[in-house]
Write a protein that holds these residues in place. Structure first.
Motif, PDB file in Angstrom:
ATOM      1  N   GLN A 102     -10.881   1.196 -10.809  1.00 21.78           N
ATOM      2  CA  GLN A 102     -10.189   0.011 -11.404  1.00 21.78           C
ATOM      3  C   GLN A 102     -10.739  -0.415 -12.518  1.00 21.78           C
ATOM      4  O   GLN A 102      -9.860  -0.677 -13.514  1.00 21.78           O
ATOM      5  CB  GLN A 102     -10.020  -0.802 -10.372  1.00 21.78           C
ATOM      6  CG  GLN A 102      -9.054  -2.016 -10.515  1.00 21.78           C
ATOM      7  CD  GLN A 102      -9.185  -3.031  -9.468  1.00 21.78           C
ATOM      8  OE1 GLN A 102      -9.354  -2.538  -8.343  1.00 21.78           O
ATOM      9  NE2 GLN A 102      -8.493  -4.252  -9.574  1.00 21.78           N
ATOM     10  N   ALA A 155      -8.057   9.285  -5.434  1.00 21.11           N
ATOM     11  CA  ALA A 155      -9.082   9.370  -4.728  1.00 21.11           C
ATOM     12  C   ALA A 155      -9.055  10.380  -3.527  1.00 21.11           C
ATOM     13  O   ALA A 155     -10.212  11.089  -3.429  1.00 21.11           O
ATOM     14  CB  ALA A 155      -9.819   8.069  -4.353  1.00 21.11           C
ATOM     15  N   GLN A 156      -7.809  10.377  -3.235  1.00 21.24           N
ATOM     16  CA  GLN A 156      -7.798  11.382  -1.930  1.00 21.24           C
ATOM     17  C   GLN A 156      -7.187  12.853  -2.537  1.00 21.24           C
ATOM     18  O   GLN A 156      -6.780  13.491  -1.690  1.00 21.24           O
ATOM     19  CB  GLN A 156      -6.307  10.865  -1.353  1.00 21.24           C
ATOM     20  CG  GLN A 156      -6.731   9.475  -0.515  1.00 21.24           C
ATOM     21  CD  GLN A 156      -5.637   9.009   0.227  1.00 21.24           C
ATOM     22  OE1 GLN A 156      -4.629   9.395   0.471  1.00 21.24           O
ATOM     23  NE2 GLN A 156      -5.715   7.396   0.237  1.00 21.24           N
ATOM     24  N   ASP A 187     -14.562  -0.491  -1.990  1.00 23.41           N
ATOM     25  CA  ASP A 187     -15.219   0.913  -1.934  1.00 23.41           C
ATOM     26  C   ASP A 187     -15.623   1.007  -3.614  1.00 23.41           C
ATOM     27  O   ASP A 187     -14.746   0.523  -4.362  1.00 23.41           O
ATOM     28  CB  ASP A 187     -14.076   2.065  -1.895  1.00 23.41           C
ATOM     29  CG  ASP A 187     -14.467   3.227  -2.073  1.00 23.41           C
ATOM     30  OD1 ASP A 187     -15.182   4.076  -1.186  1.00 23.41           O
ATOM     31  OD2 ASP A 187     -14.099   3.740  -2.950  1.00 23.41           O
ATOM     32  N   ASP A 204       0.935  -1.292   0.248  1.00 28.03           N
ATOM     33  CA  ASP A 204       0.053   0.014  -0.002  1.00 28.03           C
ATOM     34  C   ASP A 204       0.800   1.162   0.221  1.00 28.03           C
ATOM     35  O   ASP A 204       1.988   1.130   0.051  1.00 28.03           O
ATOM     36  CB  ASP A 204      -0.842  -0.049   1.181  1.00 28.03           C
ATOM     37  CG  ASP A 204      -0.223   0.168   2.759  1.00 28.03           C
ATOM     38  OD1 ASP A 204       0.439   0.981   2.765  1.00 28.03           O
ATOM     39  OD2 ASP A 204      -0.187  -1.113   3.120  1.00 28.03           O
ATOM     40  N   SER A 238      -4.188   0.133  -9.051  1.00 27.73           N
ATOM     41  CA  SER A 238      -4.318   0.000  -7.674  1.00 27.73           C
ATOM     42  C   SER A 238      -3.896   1.160  -6.980  1.00 27.73           C
ATOM     43  O   SER A 238      -4.596   2.233  -6.876  1.00 27.73           O
ATOM     44  CB  SER A 238      -3.424  -1.360  -7.360  1.00 27.73           C
ATOM     45  OG  SER A 238      -3.417  -1.485  -5.919  1.00 27.73           O
ATOM     46  N   GLN A 239      -2.607   1.171  -6.560  1.00 30.16           N
ATOM     47  CA  GLN A 239      -2.631   2.522  -5.523  1.00 30.16           C
ATOM     48  C   GLN A 239      -2.256   3.800  -6.192  1.00 30.16           C
ATOM     49  O   GLN A 239      -2.996   4.788  -5.326  1.00 30.16           O
ATOM     50  CB  GLN A 239      -1.182   2.277  -4.856  1.00 30.16           C
ATOM     51  CG  GLN A 239      -0.994   1.066  -4.032  1.00 30.16           C
ATOM     52  CD  GLN A 239      -2.086   1.100  -2.931  1.00 30.16           C
ATOM     53  OE1 GLN A 239      -2.160   1.913  -2.265  1.00 30.16           O
ATOM     54  NE2 GLN A 239      -2.867   0.112  -2.871  1.00 30.16           N
ATOM     55  N   VAL A 285      -5.779   4.903  -5.496  1.00 33.44           N
ATOM     56  CA  VAL A 285      -6.254   5.201  -4.159  1.00 33.44           C
ATOM     57  C   VAL A 285      -5.848   6.698  -3.824  1.00 33.44           C
ATOM     58  O   VAL A 285      -6.587   7.141  -3.150  1.00 33.44           O
ATOM     59  CB  VAL A 285      -5.485   4.239  -3.259  1.00 33.44           C
ATOM     60  CG1 VAL A 285      -5.621   4.720  -1.756  1.00 33.44           C
ATOM     61  CG2 VAL A 285      -6.022   2.766  -3.396  1.00 33.44           C
ATOM     62  N   GLN A 336     -13.578   3.423  -6.005  1.00 31.22           N
ATOM     63  CA  GLN A 336     -12.250   2.702  -6.216  1.00 31.22           C
ATOM     64  C   GLN A 336     -12.334   1.714  -7.285  1.00 31.22           C
ATOM     65  O   GLN A 336     -11.630   1.331  -8.053  1.00 31.22           O
ATOM     66  CB  GLN A 336     -11.626   2.244  -4.954  1.00 31.22           C
ATOM     67  CG  GLN A 336     -10.202   1.821  -5.125  1.00 31.22           C
ATOM     68  CD  GLN A 336      -9.921   0.727  -5.872  1.00 31.22           C
ATOM     69  OE1 GLN A 336     -10.711  -0.416  -5.375  1.00 31.22           O
ATOM     70  NE2 GLN A 336      -9.019   0.352  -6.427  1.00 31.22           N
ATOM     71  N   GLN A 337     -13.431   1.060  -7.163  1.00 31.57           N
ATOM     72  CA  GLN A 337     -13.702  -0.278  -8.064  1.00 31.57           C
ATOM     73  C   GLN A 337     -14.216   0.102  -9.342  1.00 31.57           C
ATOM     74  O   GLN A 337     -13.690  -0.442 -10.193  1.00 31.57           O
ATOM     75  CB  GLN A 337     -14.867  -1.231  -7.497  1.00 31.57           C
ATOM     76  CG  GLN A 337     -14.487  -1.768  -6.001  1.00 31.57           C
ATOM     77  CD  GLN A 337     -13.203  -2.988  -6.335  1.00 31.57           C
ATOM     78  OE1 GLN A 337     -13.365  -4.129  -6.997  1.00 31.57           O
ATOM     79  NE2 GLN A 337     -11.978  -2.817  -5.946  1.00 31.57           N
TER      80      GLN A 337
END
Length: 345
Positions: free
Chosen positions: A290, A209-210, A283, A184, A202-203, A206, A286-287
């Motif tokens: 992806q 999204a932030q 989430d 992560d 992936s990361q 993440v 996020q999905q």
């Protein structure tokens, strides 16, 4: 060249542009497999087991779509899916017959074959490597040369691959400090490492999204590209006429499922979140990201009949990358006959 993401959709589009630039092709409408030439009387119902390579999530959306949209049923198949996870080796499960079909990586299949496993790659979802070097915008690493003297995080089991990647780009092992991480982005965010090896789907999503726009350097653009998300079976299966016929039907259904998933990433993500991975705390945003981002990874060369295709160029660059990793492999790693039959070649 690095890529800085700004929005999830733009990140996916950028990934597509990279893949197309690498192959010199243009995006095309997904091709449908050829219809079965077998008569209803000749088709025997088959039960098949599919071993996924990670926990249930949007990475396997095409298989979910094949199940839910009736594509397996159309081919008179009952397909059971088993999630993978940390510590689960896919290749031995297929080699031993615990699973009929598995989703693995070219490197793992080649290493298993070197140890005597009779495995073959019969298709590849990802036409290019999805692995990237990721850094933060406030401390960007924009070229691989800038890794010298810096701390690079990676899962320890991937150290050999990372070292081979660096050496393929003229960077000696002792010029970069490798730091073992869990995968992560926490070590990157805390400053424990200056960059990390991760997967583009992936990361980076993440962080996006932030509200963080990561800087990405793709392996595929830097002398280290390969087919991935490979579907594997044993040579024993291919030698058995009934089992081989079932595998042909499976790939035909799987391709139809993936064409559905690639056309509707939101519906694909919903299946991951609400059905197949409902116990994994996924989430939805996020999905969806992806499922959207991986669309570009399925784009094939413009002369390919459809997704999963094992092109000559794809196999050649895969073998070249395996050679850089010190993994012995040749053309026998692949069997293109199943896809040729699927697409009516």
């Amino acid at each position: 060249m690095p890529r800085t993401a700004s929005r999830l959709v733009r990140a996916a589009a950028a990934s597509l542009a990279v893949a197309l630039a690498l192959t010199g092709c243009a995006a095309t409408t997904p091709a449908e497999p050829a219809a079965s030439t077998e008569t209803d009387a000749a088709v025997e119902h088959a039960d098949l087991s599919l071993q996924l390579r990670f926990i249930a999530n949007a990475q396997f959306a095409g298989s979910y779509m094949a199940q839910e949209n009736g594509h397996y049923d159309d081919e008179d198949l009952t397909v059971s899916m088993t999630p993978g996870g940390v510590g689960i080796a896919i290749d031995p499960l297929v080699a031993q017959g615990t699973a009929d079909i598995g989703i693995s990586s070219a490197a793992n299949v080649a290493m298993a074959r070197a140890e005597g496993a009779d495995l073959k790659i019969i298709g590849a979802g990802y036409q290019h490597s999805a692995t990237v070097v990721m850094s933060l915008p406030e401390n960007p690493i924009e070229t691989l040369a800038e890794l010298k003297g810096r701390k690079l995080g990676a899962v320890s089991s991937n150290f050999a691959m990372v070292i081979a990647f660096l050496e393929a780009n003229g960077i000696a092992e002792d010029e970069v400090e490798l730091v073992s991480i869990q995968g992560d982005a926490a070590p990157l965010l805390s400053g424990q490492v200056d960059a990390m090896m991760t997967i583009a789907t992936s990361q980076p999503l993440v962080l996006e999204a932030q509200g963080i726009e990561p800087v990405l350097i793709p392996m595929a653009e830097n002398n280290f590209d390969e087919l991935d998300f490979t579907y594997i079976v044993t040579e024993r299966t291919l030698a058995d006429p009934a089992k081989r016929a079932a595998v042909v039907r499976f790939l035909r259904a799987e391709i139809a499922g993936w064409n559905d998933a690639l056309a509707d990433p939101e519906a694909a993500a919903d299946l991951a979140v609400d059905v197949y991975g409902k116990d994994n705390g996924l989430d939805r945003a996020q999905q969806v990201a992806q499922a959207t981002a991986q669309v570009s990874l399925f784009q094939t060369d413009d002369d390919a009949p459809g997704i999963f295709w094992l092109s000559d160029a794809g196999m050649e660059r895969t073998l070249a990358t395996l050679d850089k990793r010190g993994i012995d492999a040749d053309e026998s790693l692949f069997d293109t006959s199943i896809l040729t039959e699927v697409y009516g070649g």
